[in-house]
Scaffold this active site. Structure first.
Site, PDB file in Angstrom:
ATOM      1  N   ARG A   1       0.839  -1.106  -0.152  1.00  0.00           N
ATOM      2  CA  ARG A   1      -0.162   0.106   0.060  1.00  0.00           C
ATOM      3  C   ARG A   1       0.775   1.307   0.064  1.00  0.00           C
ATOM      4  NH1 ARG A   1      -3.242  -2.615  -1.466  1.00  0.00           N
ATOM      5  NH2 ARG A   1      -5.413  -3.352  -0.826  1.00  0.00           N
TER       6      ARG A   1
ATOM      7  N   ASP B   1       4.443  -0.184  -6.910  1.00  0.00           N
ATOM      8  CA  ASP B   1       3.446  -0.637  -7.776  1.00  0.00           C
ATOM      9  C   ASP B   1       2.159   0.144  -7.097  1.00  0.00           C
ATOM     10  OD1 ASP B   1       1.846  -2.346  -9.319  1.00  0.00           O
ATOM     11  OD2 ASP B   1       0.769  -3.294  -7.682  1.00  0.00           O
TER      12      ASP B   1
ATOM     13  N   GLU C   1      -2.755   7.638  -4.878  1.00  0.00           N
ATOM     14  CA  GLU C   1      -2.901   6.973  -6.167  1.00  0.00           C
ATOM     15  C   GLU C   1      -4.359   7.203  -6.472  1.00  0.00           C
ATOM     16  OE1 GLU C   1      -1.634   3.009  -5.201  1.00  0.00           O
ATOM     17  OE2 GLU C   1      -3.632   2.299  -5.495  1.00  0.00           O
TER      18      GLU C   1
ATOM     19  N   HIS D   1      -0.676   0.091  -9.541  1.00  0.00           N
ATOM     20  CA  HIS D   1      -1.319  -0.874  -8.631  1.00  0.00           C
ATOM     21  C   HIS D   1      -1.607  -2.139  -9.607  1.00  0.00           C
ATOM     22  CE1 HIS D   1      -3.506  -1.188  -4.704  1.00  0.00           C
ATOM     23  NE2 HIS D   1      -3.237  -2.287  -5.106  1.00  0.00           N
TER      24      HIS D   1
HETATM   25  P1  NAD Z   1      -1.549 -11.244   4.782  1.00  0.00           P
HETATM   26  O1  NAD Z   1      -2.576 -10.774   5.858  1.00  0.00           O
HETATM   27  O2  NAD Z   1      -1.440 -12.768   4.383  1.00  0.00           O
HETATM   28  O3  NAD Z   1      -0.140 -10.944   5.597  1.00  0.00           O
HETATM   29  C1  NAD Z   1       0.161  -9.644   6.024  1.00  0.00           C
HETATM   30  C2  NAD Z   1       1.382  -9.916   7.073  1.00  0.00           C
HETATM   31  O4  NAD Z   1       1.708  -8.508   7.400  1.00  0.00           O
HETATM   32  C3  NAD Z   1       1.046 -10.728   8.498  1.00  0.00           C
HETATM   33  O5  NAD Z   1       1.840 -12.005   8.279  1.00  0.00           O
HETATM   34  C4  NAD Z   1       0.955  -9.672   9.335  1.00  0.00           C
HETATM   35  O6  NAD Z   1       1.350 -10.315  10.598  1.00  0.00           O
HETATM   36  C5  NAD Z   1       1.918  -8.608   8.742  1.00  0.00           C
HETATM   37  N1  NAD Z   1       2.106  -7.638   9.641  1.00  0.00           N
HETATM   38  C6  NAD Z   1       0.916  -7.086  10.230  1.00  0.00           C
HETATM   39  N2  NAD Z   1       1.280  -5.636  10.900  1.00  0.00           N
HETATM   40  C7  NAD Z   1       2.785  -5.615  10.681  1.00  0.00           C
HETATM   41  C8  NAD Z   1       3.636  -4.716  10.793  1.00  0.00           C
HETATM   42  N3  NAD Z   1       3.264  -3.693  11.604  1.00  0.00           N
HETATM   43  N4  NAD Z   1       4.934  -4.840  10.514  1.00  0.00           N
HETATM   44  C9  NAD Z   1       5.268  -5.966   9.657  1.00  0.00           C
HETATM   45  N5  NAD Z   1       4.510  -6.788   9.460  1.00  0.00           N
HETATM   46  C10 NAD Z   1       2.978  -6.768   9.658  1.00  0.00           C
HETATM   47  O7  NAD Z   1      -1.697 -10.392   3.639  1.00  0.00           O
HETATM   48  P2  NAD Z   1      -1.159 -10.726   2.082  1.00  0.00           P
HETATM   49  O8  NAD Z   1      -2.304 -11.337   1.322  1.00  0.00           O
HETATM   50  O9  NAD Z   1       0.303 -11.209   2.275  1.00  0.00           O
HETATM   51  O10 NAD Z   1      -0.976  -9.273   1.552  1.00  0.00           O
HETATM   52  C11 NAD Z   1      -0.184  -8.172   1.846  1.00  0.00           C
HETATM   53  C12 NAD Z   1      -0.490  -6.791   1.726  1.00  0.00           C
HETATM   54  O11 NAD Z   1      -0.361  -6.904  -0.006  1.00  0.00           O
HETATM   55  C13 NAD Z   1      -2.332  -6.492   1.821  1.00  0.00           C
HETATM   56  O12 NAD Z   1      -2.261  -5.815   2.931  1.00  0.00           O
HETATM   57  C14 NAD Z   1      -2.282  -5.654   0.538  1.00  0.00           C
HETATM   58  O13 NAD Z   1      -2.188  -4.191   1.275  1.00  0.00           O
HETATM   59  C15 NAD Z   1      -1.224  -5.941  -0.370  1.00  0.00           C
HETATM   60  N6  NAD Z   1      -1.926  -6.295  -1.763  1.00  0.00           N
HETATM   61  C16 NAD Z   1      -1.382  -5.597  -2.668  1.00  0.00           C
HETATM   62  C17 NAD Z   1      -1.950  -6.030  -4.277  1.00  0.00           C
HETATM   63  C18 NAD Z   1      -1.387  -5.240  -5.239  1.00  0.00           C
HETATM   64  O14 NAD Z   1      -2.025  -5.356  -6.519  1.00  0.00           O
HETATM   65  N7  NAD Z   1      -0.411  -4.475  -5.278  1.00  0.00           N
HETATM   66  C19 NAD Z   1      -2.536  -7.090  -4.133  1.00  0.00           C
HETATM   67  C20 NAD Z   1      -3.063  -7.786  -2.917  1.00  0.00           C
HETATM   68  C21 NAD Z   1      -2.474  -7.273  -1.697  1.00  0.00           C
END
Ligand code: NAD
Length: 344
Positions: free
Chosen positions: A231, A255, A260, A292
């Site tokens: 994000r 990304d 954005e 994105h």
């Molecule tokens: P997920 O929920 O499986 O994993 C997120 C991880 O972040 C967890 O292990 C959690 O413990 C950890 N976390 C929470 N707070 C934290 C902190 N303060 N410091 C470090 N780590 C912390 O999520 P995911 O499916 O792996 O997705 C991760 C992120 O990717 C999503 O939150 C979303 O914002 C982003 N995303 C982006 C796109 C894109 O197209 N660019 C697509 C999907 C997801």
């Protein structure tokens, strides 16, 4: 037949919903604008509204939707930082697609790094102009470098495996580390100090807002690369720009961008971009910005459509909303889900 409306749709995602809608006995209406307080009136009469990452689902938007009969917001994405859950609670259920293809995002993160490092984007434009010079195209071996992964959830874990495939040394920071894993967890400070490249895979929360800022950047190695596919607001863009100008940060693959919402997914090529920070960041030779698009694979789009329609069907059938999130369970706190099968 149940009718649902979609906001912020583009041809490339509509086709996947069109392929499945009859199977799910759902009639769909697509709206191109983003959902927000100015456009929420368009959903009048739709009990179910499907929304996306850059829609602004704040208190005003929720009130308008609720007054006009909406009772379910189905996010067709994993992240939900754009939803005012507290305001929605008790009025409108919110469901999401928790996982659709973590591979798509993890692979895109590596693609950004590979392009940035080996400068294939610059080589491509050069050779099209029959400029076969190699000046300025020197990269470095990823093998043996240290990758710092922030967030070891679904995407972070796959990204770690990809990095290991390149022979990289991987360290990770996550306040909720996985158990029974060979991931080498370190503190955020140690990660900043030791990484050659840092890749962000955590959600945007109050704790992670501007996680990459002047203070954390100061701890990093000179010439560190930053990859952000999570994000935009995880990174303070102004601080990133200053660090790029000072050559403290050696490259950035982005990304996502914190401002954005009004830009990404739109053709702005005929517009004067008013965001000077973004314009300057994009102008840097050692920055790649994608709009994105990390999620954008056929597999991910199919899975998004399928889970979104399953979520909607679950709501209409009054079954468990297994992918529901509310202001309590979105923070890992207890909510009534499991007892009465819905968050409220
Ligand atoms: P997920 O929920 O499986 O994993 C997120 C991880 O972040 C967890 O292990 C959690 O413990 C950890 N976390 C929470 N707070 C934290 C902190 N303060 N410091 C470090 N780590 C912390 O999520 P995911 O499916 O792996 O997705 C991760 C992120 O990717 C999503 O939150 C979303 O914002 C982003 N995303 C982006 C796109 C894109 O197209 N660019 C697509 C999907 C997801």
């Amino acid at each position: 037949m149940n009718r649902i409306c979609f906001f912020d749709t583009k041809p490339y995602d509509r086709i996947y919903f069109d392929l499945l809608k009859e199977q799910y006995n759902i009639e769909v209406e697509y709206f191109e604008p983003k959902l927000g307080s100015k456009t929420a009136f368009m959903a009048k009469g739709f009990e179910v509204v499907v929304a996306f990452v850059n829609d602004k689902i704040d208190a005003d938007t929720i009130d308008i939707l609720y007054e006009n009969g909406t009772r379910l917001i189905a996010m067709r994405c994993a992240g939900y930082n754009n939803v005012d859950f507290k305001h929605a609670f008790g009025k409108i259920h919110v469901v999401r697609v928790p996982a659709y293809s973590p591979y798509a995002v993890a692979e895109h993160a590596m693609a950004l790094l590979q392009t940035l490092n080996r400068k294939t984007h610059r080589a491509y434009t050069r050779t099209r102009d029959f400029n076969f010079s190699l000046n300025g195209l020197t990269g470095f071996d990823l093998h043996g470098k240290t990758m710092g992964v922030i967030g070891t959830g679904k995407i972070g874990r796959i990204f770690i495996d990809i990095c290991k495939g390149f022979g990289m040394n991987v360290i990770a920071y996550d306040p909720f580390p996985l158990k029974d894993t060979d991931i080498q967890y370190v503190s955020l400070e140690q990660l900043c100090r030791e990484s050659d490249i840092i890749s962000l895979h955590c959600p945007l929360t109050k704790d992670t807002f501007h996680l990459i800022n002047n203070n954390t950047i100061a701890m990093m190695k000179n010439g560190v690369y930053i990859i952000n596919t999570s994000r935009g607001a995880l990174v303070n863009s102004e601080d990133l720009l200053e660090a790029l100008k000072a050559e403290k940060i050696g490259g950035a693959g982005l990304d996502v961008y914190e401002e954005e919402t009004e830009l990404f997914y739109e053709d702005m090529s005929y517009s004067i971009i008013k965001d000077d920070i973004l314009a300057r960041i994009i102008s840097m030779p050692n920055v790649i910005v994608t709009s994105h698009q990390a999620f954008l694979t056929k597999e991910a789009l199919h899975n998004i459509a399928e889970t979104t329609l399953l979520n909607c069907r679950g709501y209409y059938n009054n079954k468990v909303l297994s992918n529901e999130v509310c202001y309590q369970c979105s923070k890992g706190e207890a909510c009534p889900k499991g007892q009465n099968e819905k968050c409220f």
